[in-house]
Design an enzyme around this catalytic site. Structure first.
Site, PDB file in Angstrom:
ATOM      1  N   HIS A  42     -18.114 -27.096  12.523  1.00  0.00           N
ATOM      2  CA  HIS A  42     -18.693 -26.317  13.622  1.00  0.00           C
ATOM      3  C   HIS A  42     -20.146 -26.682  13.906  1.00  0.00           C
ATOM      4  CE1 HIS A  42     -15.158 -23.860  14.078  1.00  0.00           C
ATOM      5  NE2 HIS A  42     -15.187 -23.520  12.806  1.00  0.00           N
ATOM      6  N   HIS A 102     -15.518 -24.008   6.874  1.00  0.00           N
ATOM      7  CA  HIS A 102     -14.671 -23.768   5.708  1.00  0.00           C
ATOM      8  C   HIS A 102     -15.055 -24.706   4.563  1.00  0.00           C
ATOM      9  CE1 HIS A 102     -11.296 -21.590   8.106  1.00  0.00           C
ATOM     10  NE2 HIS A 102     -12.472 -21.471   8.697  1.00  0.00           N
TER      11      HIS A 102
END
Length: 268
Positions: free
Chosen positions: A159, A187
């Protein structure tokens, strides 16, 4: 987590959002609450207060349901609010609702539905949130100031940085001497420091769907990156903050001490 929690005799647990993957809770009777929380974190050491913020996947379900007091009757450990502050004696923890900051969730949600009840209109909500945070940071006399939100400020993973937070939130954190910003969203596990502030940026997003295989260049100081599952502990006293990153077996992957006594940051 249970083993490490017992070793450290922890005081509480923090969840940085996306509490119920992939689309949050359906309602307060959703079995996911017990199946993904109550029946998972069963160790004695984890029977402490849990402080939770909402993530973008929580907003894809019934976000309001996670805020309902009835969930605390089902499991007294659970506390989830949009934005709030916790006085932990040595530290003030500022929990921030970051999902409404991200414009693409409003303008280009694709096939996703976001629960903007009690949030819309976006600009007014964000403005009020930032004003409240600035007042709280200004009034804080705690030794440590820690801000917690779901979305990244600094990240080298999938991201990357969240532009809206870098523009609107980061200047506040710098101006008011925030020591640590903790997030999820990516993650993986990360520790990044910056050349323009003393803030330590910690990503603890290793709860699920890790091993993305993505790491991007950064102008910041990447102290640690682990593209896998794990968790983080934080121990504080009046002069030192000890940060530890663990894998799923509880093995220490990275350890760092922030010292206020000498205003010096060093690795162990």
């Amino acid at each position: 987590m249970g083993v490490i929690g017992e070793e450290l005799d922890i005081d509480f647990v923090v969840s940085v959002g996306d509490n119920f993957y992939d689309t949050g809770l359906r309602d307060v009777d959703d079995k996911s609450f017990q199946e993904s929380f109550t029946k998972i974190y069963t160790a004695n050491s984890l029977q402490k207060q849990w402080y939770n913020v909402l993530g973008n996947h929580d907003y894809r379900g019934n976000a309001v349901a996670q805020l309902e007091p009835i969930l605390r009757k089902i499991d007294s450990r659970w506390l989830c609010l949009r934005s709030f502050m916790v006085d932990a004696e040595l530290a003030d923890l500022f929990f921030l609702d970051t999902t409404p900051f991200v414009k693409k969730y409003w303008k280009h949600p694709k096939k996703n539905r976001y629960d903007w009840r009690e949030v819309a209109p976006r600009k007014r909500y964000i403005s009020g949130l930032l004003k409240d945070l600035e007042v709280a940071l200004g009034e804080s006399t705690a030794t440590w100031k820690i801000v917690i939100g779901h979305h990244t400020l600094r990240s080298v993973s999938e991201h990357g940085e969240t532009p809206e937070l870098v523009k609107l939130l980061l200047p506040l954190l710098i101006d008011y001497g925030v020591d640590i910003y903790i997030n999820g969203h990516d993650h993986c596990l990360q520790h990044i420091t910056s050349s323009d502030s003393y803030i330590h940026f910690l990503t603890s997003g290793g709860g699920s769907k890790a091993w993305r295989g993505i790491i991007m260049p950064t102008a910041e100081n990447l102290r640690f990156f682990y593209d896998g599952q794990g968790f983080v502990s934080l121990q504080l006293n009046t002069t030192r903050a000890k940060i530890k990153f663990y894998d799923v077996f509880g093995d220490v992957l990275h350890e760092w001490i922030i010292s206020k006594e000498f205003l010096y940051h060093y690795i162990v």
